[in-house]
Design a protein around this motif. Sequence first.
Motif, mmCIF file in Angstrom:
data_model
loop_
_atom_site.group_PDB
_atom_site.id
_atom_site.type_symbol
_atom_site.label_atom_id
_atom_site.label_comp_id
_atom_site.label_asym_id
_atom_site.label_seq_id
_atom_site.Cartn_x
_atom_site.Cartn_y
_atom_site.Cartn_z
ATOM 1 N N GLN A 39 -9.737 -11.954 4.016
ATOM 2 C CA GLN A 39 -8.888 -13.144 3.936
ATOM 3 C C GLN A 39 -7.407 -12.749 4.056
ATOM 4 O O GLN A 39 -6.642 -13.422 4.741
ATOM 5 N N ALA A 40 -7.004 -11.674 3.388
ATOM 6 C CA ALA A 40 -5.602 -11.252 3.407
ATOM 7 C C ALA A 40 -5.174 -10.753 4.783
ATOM 8 O O ALA A 40 -3.990 -10.783 5.106
ATOM 9 N N GLU A 85 3.516 -3.473 14.700
ATOM 10 C CA GLU A 85 2.771 -2.965 13.542
ATOM 11 C C GLU A 85 3.426 -3.327 12.215
ATOM 12 O O GLU A 85 2.834 -3.141 11.156
ATOM 13 N N CYS A 86 4.630 -3.843 12.267
ATOM 14 C CA CYS A 86 5.394 -4.165 11.064
ATOM 15 C C CYS A 86 4.778 -5.316 10.277
ATOM 16 O O CYS A 86 4.907 -5.371 9.062
ATOM 17 N N PHE A 87 4.095 -6.224 10.957
ATOM 18 C CA PHE A 87 3.572 -7.436 10.311
ATOM 19 C C PHE A 87 2.054 -7.451 10.201
ATOM 20 O O PHE A 87 1.460 -8.502 10.012
ATOM 21 N N ARG A 88 1.415 -6.303 10.350
ATOM 22 C CA ARG A 88 -0.039 -6.289 10.169
ATOM 23 C C ARG A 88 -0.474 -4.954 9.585
ATOM 24 O O ARG A 88 0.180 -3.919 9.795
ATOM 25 N N LEU A 89 -1.562 -5.007 8.849
ATOM 26 C CA LEU A 89 -2.110 -3.791 8.262
ATOM 27 C C LEU A 89 -2.816 -3.008 9.361
ATOM 28 O O LEU A 89 -3.539 -3.578 10.170
ATOM 29 N N THR A 90 -2.581 -1.709 9.380
ATOM 30 C CA THR A 90 -3.183 -0.862 10.400
ATOM 31 C C THR A 90 -3.895 0.307 9.739
ATOM 32 O O THR A 90 -3.602 0.673 8.600
ATOM 33 N N GLY A 91 -4.828 0.875 10.464
ATOM 34 C CA GLY A 91 -5.523 2.068 9.984
ATOM 35 C C GLY A 91 -6.148 1.867 8.619
ATOM 36 O O GLY A 91 -6.874 0.909 8.381
ATOM 37 N N GLU A 92 -5.808 2.765 7.693
ATOM 38 C CA GLU A 92 -6.365 2.746 6.338
ATOM 39 C C GLU A 92 -5.565 1.864 5.370
ATOM 40 O O GLU A 92 -5.884 1.826 4.185
ATOM 41 N N THR A 94 -4.337 -1.101 3.131
ATOM 42 C CA THR A 94 -4.991 -2.234 2.472
ATOM 43 C C THR A 94 -3.912 -3.042 1.757
ATOM 44 O O THR A 94 -2.795 -2.558 1.544
ATOM 45 N N VAL A 95 -4.279 -4.243 1.367
ATOM 46 C CA VAL A 95 -3.345 -5.055 0.597
ATOM 47 C C VAL A 95 -2.995 -4.323 -0.696
ATOM 48 O O VAL A 95 -1.830 -4.241 -1.082
ATOM 49 N N ALA A 96 -4.001 -3.771 -1.367
ATOM 50 C CA ALA A 96 -3.761 -3.066 -2.633
ATOM 51 C C ALA A 96 -2.821 -1.879 -2.428
ATOM 52 O O ALA A 96 -1.910 -1.664 -3.233
ATOM 53 N N SER A 97 -3.010 -1.119 -1.353
ATOM 54 C CA SER A 97 -2.127 0.036 -1.121
ATOM 55 C C SER A 97 -0.706 -0.410 -0.819
ATOM 56 O O SER A 97 0.261 0.233 -1.234
ATOM 57 N N GLN A 98 -0.561 -1.524 -0.124
ATOM 58 C CA GLN A 98 0.774 -2.028 0.188
ATOM 59 C C GLN A 98 1.446 -2.602 -1.056
ATOM 60 O O GLN A 98 2.654 -2.435 -1.248
ATOM 61 N N LEU A 99 0.689 -3.263 -1.929
ATOM 62 C CA LEU A 99 1.260 -3.749 -3.182
ATOM 63 C C LEU A 99 1.709 -2.579 -4.059
ATOM 64 O O LEU A 99 2.767 -2.637 -4.690
ATOM 65 N N GLU A 100 0.916 -1.528 -4.086
ATOM 66 C CA GLU A 100 1.276 -0.334 -4.857
ATOM 67 C C GLU A 100 2.550 0.302 -4.299
ATOM 68 O O GLU A 100 3.452 0.677 -5.044
ATOM 69 N N TYR A 101 2.621 0.405 -2.982
ATOM 70 C CA TYR A 101 3.822 0.945 -2.339
ATOM 71 C C TYR A 101 5.030 0.066 -2.666
ATOM 72 O O TYR A 101 6.105 0.566 -3.010
ATOM 73 N N TRP A 102 4.862 -1.246 -2.580
ATOM 74 C CA TRP A 102 5.963 -2.169 -2.832
ATOM 75 C C TRP A 102 6.453 -2.049 -4.271
ATOM 76 O O TRP A 102 7.644 -2.152 -4.539
#
Length: 184
Positions: A39-40, A85-92, A94-102
């Motif tokens: 969904q994300a 690639e700036c506006f979409r998740l690529t490769g490995e 995930t939403v969770a990994s991006q939230l953690e990075y943020w």
Amino acid sequence: MVMHVRAEAPGDERGALLAFLDEQRGGIRRAVLGLTEEQARSTPSASELSLGGLVKHVAEVEQGWIARAKGEPPAVERNESNWHECFRLTGEETVASQLEYWEKVAAETEAFIRSAPSLDVTFPLPNAPWFPPDERVSLRWLLLHLIRETARHAGHADIIRESLDGRTAFELVALARNGAPGPA
């Protein structure tokens, strides 16, 4: 995953600006509450934006601006070859990994802003056709720009989430208060 920035005291300009920025971050974070990865990543509106892509974008943009203010290159350099690639998740990713990075980026932003001698400190704008050449901006400008950028995308996130399952920002605030799960 919860990021919170608090003003040190009433009238504390840095704290107030950081709190406004965090409030806008919250709108985007809430938009992914309870969603599956699929969904994300989906693009239910007329645009190509996804909630996962928005999370990635705002984290990357915030990190890039703080790096520039520090006189460092952004962690990810974007140009015509990789802008998509700036506006979409690529490769490995995930939403969770991006939230953690943020969350790490937000902590870096707060630490940097709080450690600056003044919000009047300036740094050069990047060399880009949409910025005046040889222009310098203040840390105050930077925070206002990040608030504007994040708020704009929080509005996009509202539309995308409502397109996915009909949930509005008000419902998502209530979910967040009740400890709703993050992305699945």
